[in-house]
Design a protein around this motif. Structure first.
Motif, PDB file in Angstrom:
ATOM      1  N   PHE A  16      88.351  85.081  17.702  1.00 55.44           N
ATOM      2  CA  PHE A  16      88.493  84.297  16.468  1.00 55.44           C
ATOM      3  C   PHE A  16      88.774  82.839  16.809  1.00 55.44           C
ATOM      4  O   PHE A  16      89.328  82.532  17.868  1.00 55.44           O
ATOM      5  CB  PHE A  16      89.646  84.838  15.616  1.00 55.44           C
ATOM      6  N   ALA A  17      88.452  81.966  15.865  1.00 53.85           N
ATOM      7  CA  ALA A  17      88.800  80.540  15.921  1.00 53.85           C
ATOM      8  C   ALA A  17      88.509  79.955  17.313  1.00 53.85           C
ATOM      9  O   ALA A  17      87.388  80.030  17.782  1.00 53.85           O
ATOM     10  CB  ALA A  17      90.247  80.351  15.490  1.00 53.85           C
ATOM     11  N   SER A  18      89.553  79.386  17.965  1.00 51.37           N
ATOM     12  CA  SER A  18      89.314  78.698  19.235  1.00 51.37           C
ATOM     13  C   SER A  18      88.760  79.647  20.304  1.00 51.37           C
ATOM     14  O   SER A  18      87.979  79.226  21.165  1.00 51.37           O
ATOM     15  CB  SER A  18      90.592  78.022  19.726  1.00 51.37           C
ATOM     16  N   SER A  20      86.708  82.095  19.751  1.00 49.77           N
ATOM     17  CA  SER A  20      85.304  82.250  19.403  1.00 49.77           C
ATOM     18  C   SER A  20      84.500  81.002  19.785  1.00 49.77           C
ATOM     19  O   SER A  20      83.363  81.094  20.254  1.00 49.77           O
ATOM     20  CB  SER A  20      85.205  82.531  17.904  1.00 49.77           C
ATOM     21  N   SER A  21      85.108  79.830  19.617  1.00 45.95           N
ATOM     22  CA  SER A  21      84.439  78.600  20.030  1.00 45.95           C
ATOM     23  C   SER A  21      84.225  78.589  21.542  1.00 45.95           C
ATOM     24  O   SER A  21      83.190  78.155  22.029  1.00 45.95           O
ATOM     25  CB  SER A  21      85.273  77.367  19.667  1.00 45.95           C
ATOM     26  N   TYR A  22      85.213  79.084  22.269  1.00 41.31           N
ATOM     27  CA  TYR A  22      85.133  79.040  23.733  1.00 41.31           C
ATOM     28  C   TYR A  22      84.083  80.005  24.271  1.00 41.31           C
ATOM     29  O   TYR A  22      83.304  79.658  25.148  1.00 41.31           O
ATOM     30  CB  TYR A  22      86.501  79.353  24.348  1.00 41.31           C
ATOM     31  N   ARG A  24      81.713  81.288  22.469  1.00 41.53           N
ATOM     32  CA  ARG A  24      80.506  81.117  21.658  1.00 41.53           C
ATOM     33  C   ARG A  24      79.999  82.469  21.153  1.00 41.53           C
ATOM     34  O   ARG A  24      78.805  82.705  20.986  1.00 41.53           O
ATOM     35  CB  ARG A  24      79.407  80.396  22.439  1.00 41.53           C
ATOM     36  N   GLN A  26      81.418  86.190  18.720  1.00 39.06           N
ATOM     37  CA  GLN A  26      82.478  86.754  17.882  1.00 39.06           C
ATOM     38  C   GLN A  26      82.994  88.057  18.464  1.00 39.06           C
ATOM     39  O   GLN A  26      84.051  88.536  18.066  1.00 39.06           O
ATOM     40  CB  GLN A  26      81.958  86.960  16.472  1.00 39.06           C
ATOM     41  N   LYS A  53      92.820  77.637  29.019  1.00 40.35           N
ATOM     42  CA  LYS A  53      92.511  76.839  27.832  1.00 40.35           C
ATOM     43  C   LYS A  53      92.695  77.578  26.516  1.00 40.35           C
ATOM     44  O   LYS A  53      92.888  76.961  25.479  1.00 40.35           O
ATOM     45  CB  LYS A  53      91.082  76.309  27.921  1.00 40.35           C
ATOM     46  N   VAL A  54      92.590  78.894  26.538  1.00 46.46           N
ATOM     47  CA  VAL A  54      92.651  79.646  25.279  1.00 46.46           C
ATOM     48  C   VAL A  54      93.743  80.723  25.300  1.00 46.46           C
ATOM     49  O   VAL A  54      94.640  80.719  24.450  1.00 46.46           O
ATOM     50  CB  VAL A  54      91.282  80.295  24.950  1.00 46.46           C
ATOM     51  N   SER A  57      97.691  80.367  24.719  1.00 53.97           N
ATOM     52  CA  SER A  57      98.323  80.149  23.413  1.00 53.97           C
ATOM     53  C   SER A  57      98.037  81.287  22.430  1.00 53.97           C
ATOM     54  O   SER A  57      98.392  81.208  21.257  1.00 53.97           O
ATOM     55  CB  SER A  57      97.834  78.826  22.815  1.00 53.97           C
ATOM     56  N   ILE A  91      94.068  86.707  19.322  1.00 55.09           N
ATOM     57  CA  ILE A  91      94.578  86.070  18.100  1.00 55.09           C
ATOM     58  C   ILE A  91      95.132  84.670  18.410  1.00 55.09           C
ATOM     59  O   ILE A  91      96.261  84.540  18.876  1.00 55.09           O
ATOM     60  CB  ILE A  91      95.711  86.932  17.470  1.00 55.09           C
ATOM     61  N   PRO A  92      94.356  83.617  18.147  1.00 53.54           N
ATOM     62  CA  PRO A  92      94.858  82.252  18.346  1.00 53.54           C
ATOM     63  C   PRO A  92      95.961  81.920  17.334  1.00 53.54           C
ATOM     64  O   PRO A  92      96.163  82.671  16.371  1.00 53.54           O
ATOM     65  CB  PRO A  92      93.626  81.369  18.094  1.00 53.54           C
ATOM     66  N   PRO A  93      96.684  80.810  17.559  1.00 50.33           N
ATOM     67  CA  PRO A  93      97.710  80.393  16.585  1.00 50.33           C
ATOM     68  C   PRO A  93      97.085  80.294  15.188  1.00 50.33           C
ATOM     69  O   PRO A  93      96.008  79.711  15.042  1.00 50.33           O
ATOM     70  CB  PRO A  93      98.125  79.000  17.079  1.00 50.33           C
ATOM     71  N   VAL A  94      97.767  80.852  14.193  1.00 50.85           N
ATOM     72  CA  VAL A  94      97.159  80.949  12.866  1.00 50.85           C
ATOM     73  C   VAL A  94      97.291  79.647  12.074  1.00 50.85           C
ATOM     74  O   VAL A  94      98.141  78.807  12.375  1.00 50.85           O
ATOM     75  CB  VAL A  94      97.759  82.115  12.047  1.00 50.85           C
TER      76      VAL A  94
ATOM     77  N   THR B   2      88.392  72.470  24.465  1.00 54.95           N
ATOM     78  CA  THR B   2      87.208  73.016  25.131  1.00 54.95           C
ATOM     79  C   THR B   2      86.150  71.926  25.172  1.00 54.95           C
ATOM     80  O   THR B   2      86.235  70.932  24.457  1.00 54.95           O
ATOM     81  CB  THR B   2      86.631  74.216  24.350  1.00 54.95           C
ATOM     82  N   PHE B  15      81.324  81.133  12.325  1.00 55.10           N
ATOM     83  CA  PHE B  15      82.757  81.414  12.256  1.00 55.10           C
ATOM     84  C   PHE B  15      83.193  81.712  10.824  1.00 55.10           C
ATOM     85  O   PHE B  15      84.153  82.423  10.597  1.00 55.10           O
ATOM     86  CB  PHE B  15      83.584  80.226  12.759  1.00 55.10           C
ATOM     87  N   VAL B 148     100.046  84.964   8.918  1.00 52.41           N
ATOM     88  CA  VAL B 148      98.822  85.663   8.496  1.00 52.41           C
ATOM     89  C   VAL B 148      97.600  85.216   9.307  1.00 52.41           C
ATOM     90  O   VAL B 148      97.371  84.022   9.506  1.00 52.41           O
ATOM     91  CB  VAL B 148      98.590  85.490   6.985  1.00 52.41           C
ATOM     92  N   VAL B 150      94.669  84.123   9.566  1.00 51.97           N
ATOM     93  CA  VAL B 150      93.599  83.339   8.946  1.00 51.97           C
ATOM     94  C   VAL B 150      93.581  82.011   9.695  1.00 51.97           C
ATOM     95  O   VAL B 150      94.638  81.488  10.054  1.00 51.97           O
ATOM     96  CB  VAL B 150      93.889  83.106   7.445  1.00 51.97           C
ATOM     97  N   TRP B 151      92.364  81.499   9.944  1.00 51.28           N
ATOM     98  CA  TRP B 151      92.246  80.257  10.708  1.00 51.28           C
ATOM     99  C   TRP B 151      91.455  79.221   9.928  1.00 51.28           C
ATOM    100  O   TRP B 151      90.388  79.514   9.392  1.00 51.28           O
ATOM    101  CB  TRP B 151      91.559  80.519  12.053  1.00 51.28           C
ATOM    102  N   TRP B 162      90.026  73.306  15.013  1.00 48.10           N
ATOM    103  CA  TRP B 162      90.829  74.442  14.573  1.00 48.10           C
ATOM    104  C   TRP B 162      92.252  73.956  14.414  1.00 48.10           C
ATOM    105  O   TRP B 162      92.868  73.498  15.372  1.00 48.10           O
ATOM    106  CB  TRP B 162      90.789  75.567  15.617  1.00 48.10           C
ATOM    107  N   ARG B 166     101.554  76.067  13.624  1.00 46.97           N
ATOM    108  CA  ARG B 166     102.844  76.019  14.313  1.00 46.97           C
ATOM    109  C   ARG B 166     103.120  74.702  15.016  1.00 46.97           C
ATOM    110  O   ARG B 166     104.251  74.377  15.299  1.00 46.97           O
ATOM    111  CB  ARG B 166     102.966  77.167  15.300  1.00 46.97           C
TER     112      ARG B 166
END
Lengths: 97, 174
Positions: A16-18, A20-22, A24, A26, A53-54, A57, A91-94, B2, B15, B148, B150-151, B162, B166
């Motif tokens: 997810f998020a970062s 997924s970007s790294y 490329r 899902q 890098k990912v 965190s 799960i990256p930081p939300v 990145t 995404f 939660v 969600v991003w 992104w 926090r």
């Protein structure tokens, strides 16, 4: 979540998020069973630099439950083993709200 | 950070692609949580928590803002891990309801592309008296923002980042 089921002998890993970007992507399918403590190195092999890098965190879930990676690493051989058909997620930081 | 560049954005962005249609929800007596790619409906959320036992309803609407640290945001997109986000929302809603002795609580979060000025989250709480409802609404939002799954992608003229609640930092390039 991931529309496709993993092939026999594999588990799903969701990005997810970062993350997924790294990558490329899902998701990926990795072959299992796999001791969870080996997952970061496996990801690093495929996505060079991802640990620093990912993953540094990020949190990790297996079948929707959070896993404490430090605790698992300390258990060595007795650590949680990801089974065929399981769903792992990075799960990256939300940033909801 | 990145090295990835912003390949695409908004609607075409993988995404923020739709994972489901309509609304995904978890519902039990007086505790309702949901995720949807559609516009949020404040009236419907208030109606979910209204009760003859409740003298107060507090509705919080979080809206998307047009800037971050002075830079213009063109649009936002939210992605999620729906089954886990719903589970976390439900845990938060149950605990807030119990702690503040609410009559009912409902939380909904929008996903996908959200235009500036539209609602991205609605929290509705009801209680016998207003003080508990005010407090519960605020505490609920803080918990949601912290936990939660969600991003938020914020898109600027020169690409997307992104956001992470926090740290309040500049974010990681999409």
């Amino acid at each position: 979540m991931c529309a496709q089921k993993p092939p026999a002998g594999h588990f799903t890993i969701l990005y997810f998020a970062s993350a997924s970007s790294y990558t490329r992507k899902q998701h990926d399918f990795f072959s299992g069973p796999l001791p969870i403590s080996k997952l970061p190195d496996l990801l690093e092999e495929r996505y060079s630099g991802i640990k620093e890098k990912v993953l540094g965190s990020c949190a990790l879930t297996v079948n929707l439950d959070y896993v404490d990676m430090e605790e698992e690493a300390a258990k060595a051989e007795q650590c949680l083993v990801v089974q065929e058909g399981d769903e792992v997620a990075i799960i990256p930081p939300v940033s909801s709200g | 950070m990145t090295e990835a560049t912003a390949a695409d954005s908004g609607d075409g962005n993988s995404f923020s692609a739709r994972l489901f249609e309509g609304e995904k929800f978890l519902s039990e007596e007086d505790v309702y949580v949901s995720l949807t790619y559609d516009e949020l409906d404040a009236k419907a959320m208030m109606d979910r928590v209204k009760s003859p036992k409740a003298g107060a309803v507090v509705l919080f609407a979080g809206c998307t803002r047009d800037s971050f640290a002075g830079e213009t945001v063109t649009h936002l997109a939210y992605s999620s891990y729906p089954p886990l986000a719903l589970r976390t929302l439900q845990k938060i809603a149950r605990s807030i309801r119990e702690k503040h002795e609410l009559v009912a609580i409902a939380i909904t979060h929008r996903l996908g592309k959200v235009d500036i000025g539209e609602e991205s989250i609605l929290i509705a709480v009801s209680s016998a008296h207003r003080q508990a409802a005010w407090k519960a609404g605020e505490e609920c939002l803080e918990e949601v923002k912290e936990k939660v799954e969600v991003w938020k992608e914020e898109w600027f003229a020169d690409g997307g980042v992104w956001r992470a609640n926090r740290d309040g930092q500049a974010g990681v390039r999409v």
